[in-house]
Design a protein around this motif. Structure first.
Motif, short mmCIF file in Angstrom:
data_model
loop_
_atom_site.label_atom_id
_atom_site.label_comp_id
_atom_site.label_asym_id
_atom_site.label_seq_id
_atom_site.Cartn_x
_atom_site.Cartn_y
_atom_site.Cartn_z
N VAL A 66 0.82 -1.26 0.18
CA VAL A 66 0.12 -0.06 0.18
C VAL A 66 1.01 1.29 0.02
O VAL A 66 1.71 1.43 0.78
N ARG A 67 0.79 2.08 -0.99
CA ARG A 67 1.64 3.26 -1.01
C ARG A 67 0.87 4.51 -0.78
O ARG A 67 -0.17 4.89 -1.22
N ARG A 68 1.32 5.17 0.26
CA ARG A 68 0.86 6.47 0.88
C ARG A 68 1.19 7.75 -0.11
O ARG A 68 2.55 7.50 -0.74
N PRO A 69 0.44 8.63 -0.31
CA PRO A 69 1.10 9.83 -1.18
C PRO A 69 2.26 10.31 -0.47
O PRO A 69 3.02 11.15 -1.39
N GLN A 109 5.56 6.76 1.74
CA GLN A 109 5.72 5.53 2.50
C GLN A 109 5.13 4.28 1.88
O GLN A 109 3.95 4.54 1.48
N SER A 110 5.79 3.47 1.75
CA SER A 110 4.92 2.00 1.70
C SER A 110 4.73 1.11 2.67
O SER A 110 5.69 0.98 3.56
N LEU A 111 3.64 0.46 2.84
CA LEU A 111 3.11 -0.43 3.88
C LEU A 111 2.96 -1.81 3.18
O LEU A 111 2.34 -1.72 2.26
N SER A 112 3.84 -2.70 3.49
CA SER A 112 3.59 -4.07 2.95
C SER A 112 2.59 -4.88 3.55
O SER A 112 2.30 -4.78 4.72
N PHE A 113 1.76 -5.75 2.89
CA PHE A 113 0.76 -6.86 3.24
C PHE A 113 1.17 -7.91 2.49
O PHE A 113 1.86 -7.95 1.49
N THR A 114 0.50 -9.11 2.97
CA THR A 114 0.74 -10.25 2.35
C THR A 114 -0.61 -11.09 1.94
O THR A 114 -1.53 -10.84 2.68
N VAL A 115 -0.52 -11.68 0.89
CA VAL A 115 -1.94 -12.39 0.37
C VAL A 115 -1.06 -13.70 0.11
O VAL A 115 -0.11 -13.85 -0.59
N ASP A 116 -1.87 -14.80 0.48
CA ASP A 116 -1.15 -16.30 0.14
C ASP A 116 -1.22 -16.45 -1.53
O ASP A 116 -1.76 -16.05 -2.21
N ALA A 117 -0.08 -17.19 -1.68
CA ALA A 117 0.42 -17.15 -3.10
C ALA A 117 -0.84 -17.64 -4.22
O ALA A 117 -0.91 -17.00 -5.04
N PHE A 118 -1.70 -18.73 -3.64
CA PHE A 118 -2.49 -19.14 -4.35
C PHE A 118 -3.48 -17.84 -4.92
O PHE A 118 -3.92 -17.96 -6.20
N ARG A 119 -3.77 -17.36 -3.85
CA ARG A 119 -5.17 -16.29 -4.27
C ARG A 119 -4.56 -15.19 -4.71
O ARG A 119 -5.08 -14.50 -5.61
N TRP A 120 -3.11 -14.82 -4.21
CA TRP A 120 -2.42 -13.65 -4.95
C TRP A 120 -2.62 -14.12 -6.64
O TRP A 120 -2.70 -13.01 -7.30
N GLU A 121 -2.22 -15.42 -7.11
CA GLU A 121 -2.16 -15.45 -8.45
C GLU A 121 -3.48 -15.38 -9.29
O GLU A 121 -3.68 -15.05 -10.36
N CYS A 122 -4.64 -16.09 -8.45
CA CYS A 122 -5.83 -16.22 -8.93
C CYS A 122 -6.50 -14.73 -9.18
O CYS A 122 -6.95 -14.41 -10.24
N LEU A 123 -6.21 -13.83 -8.20
CA LEU A 123 -6.66 -12.42 -8.36
C LEU A 123 -5.71 -11.70 -9.42
O LEU A 123 -6.58 -10.97 -10.14
N LEU A 124 -4.63 -11.53 -9.38
CA LEU A 124 -3.87 -10.91 -10.58
C LEU A 124 -4.34 -11.41 -11.73
O LEU A 124 -4.41 -10.70 -12.90
N ASN A 125 -4.64 -12.61 -12.10
CA ASN A 125 -5.27 -13.11 -13.36
C ASN A 125 -6.69 -13.16 -13.81
O ASN A 125 -7.00 -13.56 -14.61
N GLY A 126 -7.28 -12.96 -12.70
CA GLY A 126 -8.74 -12.99 -12.54
C GLY A 126 -9.36 -14.40 -13.08
O GLY A 126 -10.13 -14.74 -13.57
N TRP A 127 -8.72 -15.23 -12.57
CA TRP A 127 -8.88 -16.84 -12.76
C TRP A 127 -10.17 -17.16 -12.14
O TRP A 127 -10.64 -16.94 -10.98
N ASP A 128 -11.05 -17.83 -12.64
CA ASP A 128 -12.05 -18.67 -12.21
C ASP A 128 -11.59 -19.82 -11.57
O ASP A 128 -11.07 -20.79 -12.11
N ASP A 129 -12.01 -20.01 -10.14
CA ASP A 129 -11.82 -21.04 -9.34
C ASP A 129 -12.04 -22.42 -9.77
O ASP A 129 -11.48 -23.52 -9.65
#
Ligand code: SF4
Lengths: 214, 470
Positions: free
Chosen positions: A159-162, A165-185
């Motif tokens: 998350v980047r502030r104006p 500063q940037s704040l890091s977060f994590t999303v688990d790998a499988f969900r990250w990939e699905c969301l980035l690609n818009g994959w259908d489960d």
């Protein structure tokens, strides 16, 4: 599902903990058999002074001007900033549908309820978990700065502030990939159709009582 | 390696496991109701997919159905359309069992599943409904899912899951007189908070849990979601097996013996380790009453409404202030001074035969107080209703001034005509006291059936044992 890669959006602060799914979208709107059209009734009991019913024209209803989403400065917000345990209560997917339909694409909170969290990913709504002190600071910044927006960069999990500063977060790998690609489960799972079939056959042999009625 | 019950159930259902721990989990039982399924069936059709195994499906209409004047059908056209949509979806797809509106076995999905034996130990049970945790009482991995997941299960018979952390809630000793599984559930939530169980599968164990009936165990697991846990579970024992014997979908004959043998392994091994352990002494638990708008805002019935001024955490303090304002209560007010307008005995938490018996025992020979505008008893299913009528419980309730209704979710979430008006205050045996849950502006106090029954008679909260003799 829509892809989520990176978003820059205006932030609306909802300063409450334990926002439940009944508050996000009250039950009378769950009678719909569609997936869309819930946006005007998002946070219905907080947004309007009267009681909403499905099928009513919401544009003429009296608004509670104190409620944050009714303030002009937050119009068009696509990032919701809130407190811990957001989305507690029911499994209704109408909650993420309503948030998306209203225009939100990401929700930042200290924590989320499990089922809601899961439902977000199925719909391309990104739940971002940040530590309490960072959330506190974001609340201060948003309230002090009209037009405050954030960049939510899923690809780099930041998350980047104006102010840079940037704040890091994590999303688990499988969900990250699905969301980035818009994959259908479902499509992904069906690649394993053969494994599912043989698992099922084996189960049927070992525990036939689980298969009453075939 | 010793395993917890959850780990055994998990291992028994993994079809494929990815390197990051995401697994494809096989689903044995898929329960369906009208509210969270229409979009799933539509999605399935749009994608040209077929249901994977229709014999896993058990469906019923419960959320929208009226609880009186069944001869008039469902008068609200929006509710009717939703129920009719379920009807046509299930008729087209097929199911192991379908209990439509007005069917003699229709009822709340979480009451119907267990009482028909459709819920069996060792199963994975899912439903587009968060209170699916109820079925964990049978030693199941049971949890609520969203509509996309309903579609996913329909299409693939599987769910994508990550392993939960495990929590053991051990309750030792004996519950006091008039203290129920509901009070225990609320006391646990008071201890760990509504987010305390987030990310965990909770197992309830200990001597107090072994002594609970299946109804009590279901009440407890039902409320696990209110503690933030997607699932709650109890090990299988003789109580479980006795409950299931002879139920319509329970195995029979040789298959029964085979099944029972397998079920006897469904408990945590003695040395299994949990990620978190919470201990409670049953004897310390009093009947509970919620005073706020979250199930964790709860105190014993003989206590007072807490004072936000004494709360150090500012976010919690404003939450308490807002809750008190919404509930129309003042700090330090005794709970026993709270006067009520309506009483609701029902919901998947407390609408089973044992709940109705317990409430009827309190009500017997007494009259509902004058200030109570409506006292409702809504049995959880057609079967519960018939059983209660055979035992004459309906007569006891009616004579006291209660209304005896048809089964359904009713005023638990007020999707049908049963609801609170703004400002009305209700003692309810349901599970959520969120703002507006039982009707916009309505005020909900969550309690056990005994406490709700006593509140109906006294017109205010009173420990059931303190009612004057009839
Ligand atoms: S009784 Fe209440 S909590 Fe239970 S399934 Fe129905 S609406 Fe949900």
């Amino acid at each position: 599902m829509d892809k989520f890669v990176c978003l820059e959006g205006l932030v609306a602060p909802l300063d409450r903990a334990n926002v439940d799914t009944d508050a996000i979208i009250p039950k009378q709107f769950l009678k719909s058999i569609k997936r869309s059209g819930f946006g005007p009734n998002l946070f219905d009991e907080w947004r309007y002074l009267d009681v909403g019913e499905p099928g009513r024209d919401n544009s003429s209803r009296p608004l509670d001007s104190d409620f944050v989403l009714n303030q002009a400065r937050y119009r068009g917000a696509s990032v919701l900033l809130t407190r811990k345990n957001f989305g507690c209560g029911s499994s209704r997917e109408h909650a993420p549908w309503a948030l998306l339909d209203y225009g939100f694409r990401a929700v930042i909170a200290e924590s989320f309820a499990d089922i809601f969290f899961n439902n977000c990913f199925k719909n391309g709504l990104l739940p971002v978990i940040l530590p309490a002190d960072q959330i506190d600071e974001l609340f201060r910044l948003v309230e002090a700065t009209p037009g405050y927006s954030l960049v939510i960069d899923l690809e780099n999990q930041q998350v980047r502030r104006p102010d840079g500063q940037s704040l890091s977060f994590t999303v688990d790998a499988f969900r990250w990939e699905c969301l980035l690609n818009g994959w259908d489960d479902i499509g992904l799972t069906l690649r394993h159709a053969d494994s599912i079939r043989s698992f099922e056959e084996c189960r049927r042999r070992q525990k036939p009582w689980l298969f009453a009625g075939a | 390696m010793p395993q917890t019950l959850y780990e055994k159930l998990w291992q028994d259902h993994v079809v494929v496991e990815e390197a990051d721990g995401t697994a494809l989990i096989y689903i044995d039982r898929h329960l369906i109701h009208e509210v969270t399924s229409p979009q799933a069936f539509e999605g399935l059709k749009l994608a040209g997919r077929k249901p994977w195994r229709v014999s896993s499906i058990v469906a019923t209409a419960d959320h929208n159905t009226p609880t009186d004047h069944w001869e008039r059908g469902i008068e609200d056209p929006v509710s009717r359309l939703q129920v009719e949509t379920l009807d046509s979806n299930i008729r087209e797809t097929g199911a192991l069992a379908y209990f439509p509106f007005k069917d003699p076995s229709q009822g709340i999905v979480h009451v119907v599943g267990p009482e028909t034996g459709a819920t069996l130990p060792g199963m994975t049970v899912v439903c587009g409904d968060s209170h699916t945790s109820t079925h964990g009482a049978f030693g199941c991995m049971a949890h609520g899912i969203g509509t996309s997941e309903v579609e996913h299960v329909l299409a693939t018979q599987c769910l994508l899951q990550k392993r939960s952390m495990t929590m053991l809630v051990r309750v030792s000793g004996a519950l006091g007189l008039g203290v129920t599984a509901k009070d225990l559930a609320l006391a646990i939530i008071a201890r760990i908070g509504t987010a305390g169980g987030t990310g965990y599968a909770i197992e309830f164990a200990g001597s107090a849990i072994s002594k609970l009936s299946m109804e009590g165990r279901m009440t407890l697991c039902n409320m696990a979601i209110e503690a933030g846990a997607r699932m709650g579970m109890v090990a299988v024992d003789e109580v479980t097996i006795d409950y299931l014997r002879g139920r319509p979908f329970a195995p029979k004959g040789e298959l029964w013996d085979l099944a029972v043998n397998a079920w006897r392994h469904l408990h945590s091994d003695p040395d299994a380790s949990f990620d978190r352990v919470v201990e409670l002494a049953a004897a310390e638990i009093r009947p509970q009453v919620t005073w706020g708008t979250s199930p964790e805002m709860v105190v014993p019935i003989d206590a007072c409404v807490p004072d936000p001024a004494e709360q150090a955490d500012p976010v919690k303090r404003t939450g308490m202030e807002r809750a008190l304002q919404y509930m129309g209560l003042t700090p330090k007010q005794p709970i026993s001074d709270i006067r009520l307008d309506k009483i609701f005995i029902g919901s998947c938490t407390n609408s089973r035969i044992e709940d109705l018996r317990a409430a009827a025992k309190v009500v017997d020979g007494r009259k509902v107080a004058e200030n109570i505008k409506l006292a409702l008893v809504v049995p959880g299913s057609g079967q519960v209703k018939r059983q209660a009528e055979q035992e004459g419980l309906d007569v006891i309730f009616r004579a006291a001034g209660f209304e005896w209704r048809e089964p359904g979710c009713s005023m638990c979430l007020a999707m049908n005509a049963d609801r609170l008006e703004p400002g009305e205050r209700c003692a309810s045996t349901s599970n959520r006291n969120f703002e507006g849950r039982q009707g916009a502006g309505g005020r909900t106090h969550l309690v056990s059936p005994e406490v709700a029954a006593a509140a109906a008679i006294a017109g205010r909260f009173l420990p059931p044992g303190e009612l004057p003799p009839p």
